[in-house]
Design a protein around this motif. Structure first.
Motif, PDB file in Angstrom:
ATOM      1  N   GLU A 194      49.952  33.920  55.263  1.00  0.00           N
ATOM      2  CA  GLU A 194      51.018  34.770  54.335  1.00  0.00           C
ATOM      3  C   GLU A 194      51.390  34.400  52.899  1.00  0.00           C
ATOM      4  N   PHE A 195      52.008  32.420  53.594  1.00  0.00           N
ATOM      5  CA  PHE A 195      52.173  32.043  51.779  1.00  0.00           C
ATOM      6  C   PHE A 195      51.834  31.650  51.018  1.00  0.00           C
ATOM      7  N   VAL A 196      50.037  31.975  51.292  1.00  0.00           N
ATOM      8  CA  VAL A 196      49.042  31.707  50.613  1.00  0.00           C
ATOM      9  C   VAL A 196      49.053  32.935  48.820  1.00  0.00           C
ATOM     10  N   THR A 197      49.072  31.812  48.253  1.00  0.00           N
ATOM     11  CA  THR A 197      48.450  32.777  46.558  1.00  0.00           C
ATOM     12  C   THR A 197      47.748  32.594  45.835  1.00  0.00           C
ATOM     13  N   ASP A 198      46.788  31.780  46.430  1.00  0.00           N
ATOM     14  CA  ASP A 198      45.176  31.409  45.892  1.00  0.00           C
ATOM     15  C   ASP A 198      44.278  32.658  46.022  1.00  0.00           C
ATOM     16  N   GLU A 199      44.108  33.116  45.037  1.00  0.00           N
ATOM     17  CA  GLU A 199      43.432  34.430  44.738  1.00  0.00           C
ATOM     18  C   GLU A 199      41.408  34.472  45.716  1.00  0.00           C
ATOM     19  N   ALA A 200      41.217  32.676  45.779  1.00  0.00           N
ATOM     20  CA  ALA A 200      39.871  32.338  45.717  1.00  0.00           C
ATOM     21  C   ALA A 200      40.090  32.331  47.817  1.00  0.00           C
ATOM     22  N   ILE A 223      55.851  32.498  58.697  1.00  0.00           N
ATOM     23  CA  ILE A 223      57.457  33.802  57.637  1.00  0.00           C
ATOM     24  C   ILE A 223      57.934  34.336  58.335  1.00  0.00           C
ATOM     25  N   TYR A 224      56.987  34.922  59.281  1.00  0.00           N
ATOM     26  CA  TYR A 224      58.197  35.859  60.122  1.00  0.00           C
ATOM     27  C   TYR A 224      59.371  35.542  60.702  1.00  0.00           C
ATOM     28  N   GLY A 225      59.432  34.562  60.750  1.00  0.00           N
ATOM     29  CA  GLY A 225      60.471  33.818  61.466  1.00  0.00           C
ATOM     30  C   GLY A 225      61.205  33.729  62.724  1.00  0.00           C
ATOM     31  N   LEU A 226      59.861  33.686  63.275  1.00  0.00           N
ATOM     32  CA  LEU A 226      60.436  34.079  65.251  1.00  0.00           C
ATOM     33  C   LEU A 226      59.092  32.986  66.356  1.00  0.00           C
ATOM     34  N   ALA A 227      60.213  31.165  65.587  1.00  0.00           N
ATOM     35  CA  ALA A 227      58.785  30.790  66.510  1.00  0.00           C
ATOM     36  C   ALA A 227      59.807  30.610  68.389  1.00  0.00           C
ATOM     37  N   SER A 228      60.537  30.679  68.121  1.00  0.00           N
ATOM     38  CA  SER A 228      61.150  29.899  69.435  1.00  0.00           C
ATOM     39  C   SER A 228      61.360  31.710  70.785  1.00  0.00           C
ATOM     40  N   LEU A 229      60.699  32.614  70.200  1.00  0.00           N
ATOM     41  CA  LEU A 229      60.026  33.396  70.801  1.00  0.00           C
ATOM     42  C   LEU A 229      59.092  33.457  71.499  1.00  0.00           C
ATOM     43  N   ARG A 230      57.864  32.245  70.441  1.00  0.00           N
ATOM     44  CA  ARG A 230      56.562  32.118  71.210  1.00  0.00           C
ATOM     45  C   ARG A 230      55.449  33.694  70.770  1.00  0.00           C
ATOM     46  N   ILE A 231      55.261  34.178  70.245  1.00  0.00           N
ATOM     47  CA  ILE A 231      54.528  34.813  69.777  1.00  0.00           C
ATOM     48  C   ILE A 231      53.101  34.506  68.985  1.00  0.00           C
ATOM     49  N   GLY A 232      51.928  34.283  68.902  1.00  0.00           N
ATOM     50  CA  GLY A 232      51.247  34.856  68.006  1.00  0.00           C
ATOM     51  C   GLY A 232      49.846  35.572  68.389  1.00  0.00           C
ATOM     52  N   VAL A 271      58.638  39.505  54.076  1.00  0.00           N
ATOM     53  CA  VAL A 271      57.891  38.469  54.257  1.00  0.00           C
ATOM     54  C   VAL A 271      57.150  39.061  52.941  1.00  0.00           C
ATOM     55  N   GLN A 272      57.317  39.608  51.892  1.00  0.00           N
ATOM     56  CA  GLN A 272      57.049  39.282  50.672  1.00  0.00           C
ATOM     57  C   GLN A 272      58.207  38.274  49.998  1.00  0.00           C
ATOM     58  N   GLU A 273      59.646  38.685  50.715  1.00  0.00           N
ATOM     59  CA  GLU A 273      60.537  38.123  49.696  1.00  0.00           C
ATOM     60  C   GLU A 273      60.440  36.506  50.102  1.00  0.00           C
ATOM     61  N   CYS A 274      59.660  36.081  51.409  1.00  0.00           N
ATOM     62  CA  CYS A 274      59.837  34.781  51.760  1.00  0.00           C
ATOM     63  C   CYS A 274      58.625  34.235  51.390  1.00  0.00           C
ATOM     64  N   SER A 275      57.423  35.106  51.345  1.00  0.00           N
ATOM     65  CA  SER A 275      56.342  34.231  50.472  1.00  0.00           C
ATOM     66  C   SER A 275      57.145  34.431  49.117  1.00  0.00           C
ATOM     67  N   GLN A 276      57.259  35.354  48.176  1.00  0.00           N
ATOM     68  CA  GLN A 276      57.759  34.671  47.015  1.00  0.00           C
ATOM     69  C   GLN A 276      58.572  33.518  46.435  1.00  0.00           C
ATOM     70  N   ARG A 277      59.568  33.061  47.498  1.00  0.00           N
ATOM     71  CA  ARG A 277      60.718  32.756  47.620  1.00  0.00           C
ATOM     72  C   ARG A 277      59.961  31.378  47.673  1.00  0.00           C
ATOM     73  N   SER A 298      48.316  19.700  46.636  1.00  0.00           N
ATOM     74  CA  SER A 298      48.840  20.595  45.716  1.00  0.00           C
ATOM     75  C   SER A 298      48.092  22.105  47.203  1.00  0.00           C
ATOM     76  N   SER A 299      49.650  22.396  47.687  1.00  0.00           N
ATOM     77  CA  SER A 299      50.007  22.828  48.784  1.00  0.00           C
ATOM     78  C   SER A 299      49.524  24.845  48.430  1.00  0.00           C
ATOM     79  N   GLN A 300      48.785  25.281  49.768  1.00  0.00           N
ATOM     80  CA  GLN A 300      49.023  27.130  49.778  1.00  0.00           C
ATOM     81  C   GLN A 300      49.659  27.241  50.927  1.00  0.00           C
ATOM     82  N   GLY A 301      50.707  26.365  51.593  1.00  0.00           N
ATOM     83  CA  GLY A 301      51.415  26.643  52.392  1.00  0.00           C
ATOM     84  C   GLY A 301      52.975  26.622  52.327  1.00  0.00           C
ATOM     85  N   ASN A 302      53.409  26.527  53.426  1.00  0.00           N
ATOM     86  CA  ASN A 302      55.122  25.942  53.288  1.00  0.00           C
ATOM     87  C   ASN A 302      55.597  24.654  53.522  1.00  0.00           C
TER      88      ASN A 302
END
Ligand code: PLP
Length: 366
Positions: A194-200, A223-232, A271-277, A298-302
């Motif tokens: 969700e952090f990637v902005t590169d169109e390729a 990006i969803y900010g739920l790291a402590s709840l352990r869900i992927g 999600v959108q707002e966090c990605s843009q920031r 040059s990074s496409q992550g956070n």
């Protein structure tokens, strides 16, 4: 007692240092953790509300099949429910894949500097890891392809790659997938999708229809900010999901994880707002590194991997004393540290501390 021989020399995973521990050890009041690529803006208020409501059910086992969350995620992604599996973080999906598919002596291919959990799980199963050097910090797919042989079970592509933040493009991925034998699984880890902005960047989900051997991993930890709840989760063809499901523990995700993930998915504005920031702050940090004359990928992550021109542990310790936790110890890049993109204020504090660290190192030079 005799353990499995392959686990005897396994290192125990070292997570980013917890804030509480650093405060206690160094007597600091304020500590900024930019070490585990978490969301500095927390999580959606809708997720927090869902957790609060779920407290009443804390004594009752969760739904082992995550039925409601599966429905909402399938709708969100445009896939069938049978394409999805949830885990205790995407970490667990990695472990389940190796548990279901790897036998001692099997080979598995990955980059030489990537997310360490692929290798540790392969080691546990007694599989042999073939590490292929990154090329300019990016997966070298032709070189990875050349390593495939009759023993190869799976290839891991971390996209964006942790720790370099680089991506493989859709075109490169398709060229690669077209040549990978269909019995070799390709695991595409998109924890930072969700952090990637590169169109390729690839749109990977439609590729699952084309390639039955493709498994995509994503997470609610970043990006969803739920790291402590352990869900992927994992996305793949139903027959692959079915096999992975056979080795899953019955209650591997919690009630809180499930309800929070469901609510978080329904708040895409967050999600959108966090990605843009993140994109703006990532660029700010990269510009600061250029101003300081530091090389970085040059990074496409956070997060960004930056060369601080000194042993990374020296920089880590100097920053730690100033109350900033980053990540060091990347064997291919011994003078680089990885810093997570924080809030604008955290990033400014990090750059100020880094300037002190660089000045200290300069003055210590003979
Ligand atoms: C590339 C990558 N994959 C997977 C994970 C695992 O995330 P989680 O288990 O929290 O979903 C991480 C966590 O840092 C990661 O960086």
């Amino acid at each position: 007692m005799k353990p499995k021989s392959q686990i005897v020399d396994l290192p125990v995973y070292k997570p980013g240092k917890p804030i509480e521990e650093v405060k206690r050890e160094l007597g600091l009041e304020q500590v900024i953790k930019l070490a585990s690529n978490e969301n500095p803006y927390g999580s959606s208020p809708a997720a927090l509300e869902a957790i609060t409501k779920e407290m009443a059910n804390v004594s009752v086992y969760p739904d082992g099949s995550s039925v409601e969350l599966t429905e909402v995620l399938a709708e969100h992604l445009g896939v069938e429910r049978s394409n999805l599996i949830f885990g205790c973080g995407s970490d667990e999906i990695i472990a389940l894949i190796t548990r279901a598919f790897f036998l001692p002596g099997d080979e598995t291919i990955m980059a030489d500097q990537t997310f360490s959990v692929y290798k540790s799980n392969a080691d546990i199963e007694g599989a042999v890891t073939i590490e292929v050097p990154l090329k300019n910090g990016t997966h070298d797919l032709p070189a990875m392809l050349a390593e495939i042989n009759d023993k190869t079970k799976a290839v891991w592509i971390c996209n964006p790659n942790n720790p370099t933040g680089t991506i493989v493009t859709e075109q490169d991925l398709i060229t690669f997938m077209d040549q990978v034998p269909s019995q070799v699984m390709v695991v595409l880890d998109e924890a930072y999708y969700e952090f990637v902005t590169d169109e390729a960047y690839p749109q990977s989900i439609p590729l699952i229809d084309r390639y039955p051997n493709l498994v995509v991993l994503r997470t609610f930890s970043k990006i969803y900010g739920l790291a402590s709840l352990r869900i992927g989760y994992g996305i793949a063809r139903p027959e692959v999901i079915d096999l992975i499901n056979r080795v899953r523990e019955p209650f591997n995700t919690s009630r809180f994880g499930q309800v929070a993930a469901k609510a978080a998915l329904q708040d895409q504005a967050f999600v959108q707002e966090c990605s843009q920031r993140n994109a703006a702050d990532r660029e700010w940090l990269q510009n600061e590194f250029s101003r300081l004359g530091l090389r970085y990928f040059s990074s496409q992550g956070n997060f960004i991997l930056v060369d601080v021109n000194m042993p990374s542990l020296t920089a880590f310790q100097s920053l730690l004393k100033q109350g900033i936790i980053v990540r060091s110890g990347f064997h291919v890049y011994p003078t680089y540290i990885r810093v997570s993109v924080g809030t604008a204020e955290q990033n400014r504090a990090f750059i100020a501390a880094l300037e002190n660290t660089l000045a200290e190192s300069e003055s210590a030079r003979p």
